[in-house]
Write an enzyme that holds these catalytic residues in place. Structure first.
Site, PDB file in Angstrom:
ATOM      1  CG  HIS A  83      -0.569   0.305   2.503  1.00 46.46           C
ATOM      2  ND1 HIS A  83      -0.272  -0.648   3.460  1.00 46.46           N
ATOM      3  CD2 HIS A  83      -0.359   1.494   3.104  1.00 46.46           C
ATOM      4  CE1 HIS A  83       0.091  -0.052   4.568  1.00 46.46           C
ATOM      5  NE2 HIS A  83       0.048   1.245   4.394  1.00 46.46           N
ATOM      6  CG  ASP A 205       0.396  -4.056   2.831  1.00 48.97           C
ATOM      7  OD1 ASP A 205       0.913  -3.586   1.806  1.00 48.97           O
ATOM      8  OD2 ASP A 205      -0.390  -3.419   3.555  1.00 48.97           O
ATOM      9  CB  SER A 592       2.834   1.774   6.405  1.00 48.71           C
ATOM     10  OG  SER A 592       1.581   1.403   6.868  1.00 48.71           O
TER      11      SER A 592
HETATM   12  N1  ARG Z   1      -4.672   0.457   7.816  1.00 53.73           N
HETATM   13  C1  ARG Z   1      -3.398   0.537   7.157  1.00 53.73           C
HETATM   14  C2  ARG Z   1      -2.909   1.974   7.185  1.00 53.73           C
HETATM   15  O1  ARG Z   1      -3.395   2.768   7.932  1.00 53.73           O
HETATM   16  C3  ARG Z   1      -3.450  -0.014   5.783  1.00 53.73           C
HETATM   17  C4  ARG Z   1      -4.196   0.817   4.776  1.00 53.73           C
HETATM   18  C5  ARG Z   1      -4.178   0.293   3.371  1.00 53.73           C
HETATM   19  N2  ARG Z   1      -5.027  -0.863   3.212  1.00 53.73           N
HETATM   20  C6  ARG Z   1      -6.359  -0.796   2.894  1.00 53.73           C
HETATM   21  N3  ARG Z   1      -7.041  -1.905   2.816  1.00 53.73           N
HETATM   22  N4  ARG Z   1      -7.009   0.339   2.698  1.00 53.73           N
HETATM   23  O2  ARG Z   1      -2.336   2.561   6.286  1.00 53.73           O
HETATM   24  N1  GLU Z   2      -1.168   1.424   7.703  1.00 53.71           N
HETATM   25  C1  GLU Z   2      -0.546   2.483   8.412  1.00 53.71           C
HETATM   26  C2  GLU Z   2       0.416   3.306   7.542  1.00 53.71           C
HETATM   27  O1  GLU Z   2       0.284   3.373   6.377  1.00 53.71           O
HETATM   28  C3  GLU Z   2       0.169   1.928   9.600  1.00 53.71           C
HETATM   29  C4  GLU Z   2      -0.848   1.438  10.498  1.00 53.71           C
HETATM   30  C5  GLU Z   2      -0.940   2.290  11.737  1.00 53.71           C
HETATM   31  O2  GLU Z   2      -1.564   3.367  11.693  1.00 53.71           O
HETATM   32  O3  GLU Z   2      -0.397   1.813  12.718  1.00 53.71           O
HETATM   33  O4  GLU Z   2       1.274   3.986   7.989  1.00 53.71           O
END
Ligand code: ARG
Ligand code: GLU
Length: 656
Positions: A83, A205, A592
């Protein structure tokens, strides 16, 4: 026994930093090293951060200004999340070469794809400059002096503890970063928005890039003559596995936390701001989901939009749940009272802070609502968009979004901060929805848009007014210029009132070390969540009829044949491939892509998420529930080898 232990744990979390809480400054890590070693770490502070010799920091980068990446070969090979590489992968994707859907594997260096506007930054060094600034040097002078030290050097001066301490960060930036490989989205985004922020998780990921440099190994703009960058350090990969309780460390660039805010701000977030923003997004997501279900072309068109709206929407829900369950505001109130009793300046300081909150809360809330509603709507549809086949099909969805967001703005934005042009428009049209129709028709049809233009300039003026009231453009969190100064003094006093307690500065996208251990948690009464998932769990979720759970046939075949090669391991008595794991490191957005390291500093996973109820850790870390989610490096290698058939990449890594 268990009860007392839990009560004890609950008490311990009242302290600013205990258990696995904390995002520590690498240059000051010596102050934590005893604790780290007591918890299993085998290396030294110099191994983590050194300006004299190669250290772990030389293998970690700020990726694309908002994620983290890590070096895994002496040829500039870099791992981050799928991502995080998404934009780059998407930009190279066409209907004929849909790398997002099918994955991408460069078969040679020549096939690696350059990316405009993608850079990585290594930290050259950091140093405290509080005294220099106190002595009259300006941050701009400090920055200019530091940047003169080398080509590609970029410097920033960042505030820690609300400006009580200032640090210079000197980076070396590389602008030639090429896409090497990405798994298909059915692996890299497996589970999609359904599983986002959720455990058990099965997302692969990851994506792979390579940094290129000049022949002298210096930063250089893209050129076919550039050569793979030779880093001072790259991580050794451990495929030996781990057990629950084993030490873990995360080295990366966490973006934004607010651990020292008063109860007033916690109440604002949990009772006012998050619930309003969630409700506004409920409606947006419903409108978009309906469109996506009605038409496959719309499903694709709105996919990225849906993902980004849903990401924060789900995070906020977890945050509210967590803060409520842990009674964070009450805990903070009790601490504030205790502080007043123990610190003679405390009472006056807190009174001033609370008064300032009273002054700024309403305009700041108006700012947030405006951003979530009026500012979330398009001001025009570009010619490119209009030329797309899907454009006409979007019409009713876009119309519905205008109607919903105008209505929400009218209902939720405090009326004294509503844009005069909006109020006039509503009065003329009868309802916000009727006004929305008129503005929408203008914008949709293109050409002259007098209504939309006047609404836009009115909105700009109102935002300017609120910014002036707050005295700061830095509007990420509920704050004002004055409040920031008060917080500087407050946190300063806190640190001197309770000197025995460990404090760490809030995350601000500077390099940090977090450490903890591989750890499951009690999800609900009688329901323990184990810290490891496996390929068998992917197969259990696999469903060709559900977009988010439709895996590549190759993965099904591998599972059926159990042909896992060197990546197969025995877990709970059966041979499988490990996929994701949980640990108790304190992380946030920006982490991330961060390397998850074992006690020897070897790479065991790539961080990519938290469980949603633990997202409260941006405000208060609860060791009983806060967990980060990482993809197991063994799954990454398995996918590279067995799905990508790119074992030449594995050969350039250092694997133990
Ligand atoms: N929750 C993670 C973050 O905050 C992953 C986001 C990307 N993945 C998704 N399914 N939208 O970035
Ligand atoms: N998915 C989040 C990012 O892109 C990290 C997840 C979190 O917030 O801990 O940085």
């Amino acid at each position: 026994m268990k009860r007392t232990l839990l009560t004890l744990l609950a008490l311990v979390c009242l302290l600013p930093a205990a258990a696995d809480e904390g995002m520590w400054l690498p240059s000051l890590i010596a102050s934590r090293i005893d604790d780290m070693r007591a918890k299993g770490f085998r290396l030294t502070a110099e191994d983590i951060y050194s300006i004299n010799r190669a250290s772990m920091k030389d293998a970690v980068v700020l990726f694309d200004g908002g994620c983290t990446g890590e070096l895994v070969s002496d040829q500039g090979l870099l791992l981050t999340n799928h991502h995080c590489g998404y934009d780059a992968i998407q930009r190279h994707s066409t209907v004929e070469h849909d790398y997002l859907t099918h994955g991408f594997w460069a078969r040679s260096r020549a096939e690696e794809l350059p990316n405009k506007d993608l850079n990585v930054r290594f930290l050259v060094r950091m140093e405290e400059v509080t005294d220099r600034i106190a002595a009259g040097e300006t941050p701009e002078q400090i920055i200019a002096r530091a940047e003169a030290e080398g080509a590609g050097y970029k410097a920033t001066v960042e505030q820690m503890y609300y400006g009580d301490q200032q640090f210079l960060f000197l980076y070396e930036q590389f602008d030639d970063v090429r896409l090497v490989a990405a798994p298909p989205s059915s692996i890299g985004k497996f589970g999609g928005d359904t599983d986002n922020w959720i455990w058990p998780r099965h997302t692969g990921d990851f994506s792979i890039f390579r940094i290129y440099a000049s022949k002298e190994n210096k930063p250089a703009a893209y050129s076919p003559d550039n050569v793979p960058y030779r880093p001072r350090k790259h991580f050794t990969i451990s495929t030996r596995g781990f057990r629950e309780g084993d030490f873990t460390m995360i080295y990366g660039f966490p973006g934004n936390t607010q651990e020292y805010i008063l109860s007033d701000a916690v109440d604002y977030i949990a009772l006012q701001s998050d619930p309003a923003k969630i409700a506004i997004r409920d409606g947006r997501l419903e409108i978009i989901s309906r469109a996506q279900e009605s038409d496959p072309a719309l499903r694709i068109h709105y996919a990225a939009k849906h993902a980004s709206i849903a990401n924060a929407w789900k995070k906020w829900q977890g945050e509210v749940l967590g803060l409520t369950r842990m009674k964070t505001a009450d805990t903070k109130r009790a601490r504030e009272e205790q502080f007043c009793r123990e610190n003679p300046r405390g009472k006056e300081l807190l009174q001033q802070m609370k008064a300032e909150y009273q002054r700024i809360m309403t305009p700041y809330f108006a700012r947030e609502i405006t951003a979530e509603t009026l500012l979330a709507l398009p001001v025009k549809y570009t010619d490119e968009e209009r030329a797309e086949a899907v454009f006409q099909a979007r019409r009713e969805t876009e119309r519905a979004l205008f109607g919903w967001l105008f209505g929400e703005y009218a209902r939720r934005c405090p009326v004294q901060y509503q844009v005069p042009e909006f109020l006039d428009g509503v009065a003329e049209s009868g309802t916000p929805e009727a006004f929305a129709e008129r503005v929408f028709d203008e914008v949709w049809n293109g050409g002259k848009t007098p209504l939309a233009d006047s609404l836009r300039s009115g909105t700009r003026r109102m935002i300017g007014h609120i910014t002036w009231l707050l005295g700061t453009k830095r509007l990420r969190n509920l704050t004002s210029k004055h409040l920031n100064t008060l917080y500087r003094d407050y946190v300063h006093e806190l640190r001197h009132t309770w000197p025995d307690q460990p404090f760490y500065p809030d995350a601000n996208l500077t390099l940090r070390v977090a450490y903890g251990s591989i750890a499951g948690y009690e999800y609900a009464d009688g329901e323990y969540h184990k810290p490891q998932t496996t390929l068998d769990g992917i197969i259990a979720k696999d469903n060709p009829a559900i977009y988010d759970y439709d895996i590549p046939q190759a993965l099904r075949d591998l599972w059926a044949s159990k042909d896992y090669g060197r990546w197969g391991v025995k877990i709970d008595g059966r041979r499988t491939v490990p996929v994701c794991f949980l640990a108790s490191n304190h992380t946030t957005g920006g982490n991330s892509g961060s390397p998850v390291l074992n006690a020897r500093g070897e790479l065991i996973g790539i961080n990519f998420d938290r469980t949603w109820r633990s997202t409260m850790s941006d405000i208060a870390f609860d060791p009983s529930i806060c967990r980060n989610i990482a993809v197991d490096i063994r799954y990454v290698l398995f996918v590279i080898d067995r799905i990508g058939k790119a074992d030449y990449l594995i050969r350039e890594m250092t694997i133990k």
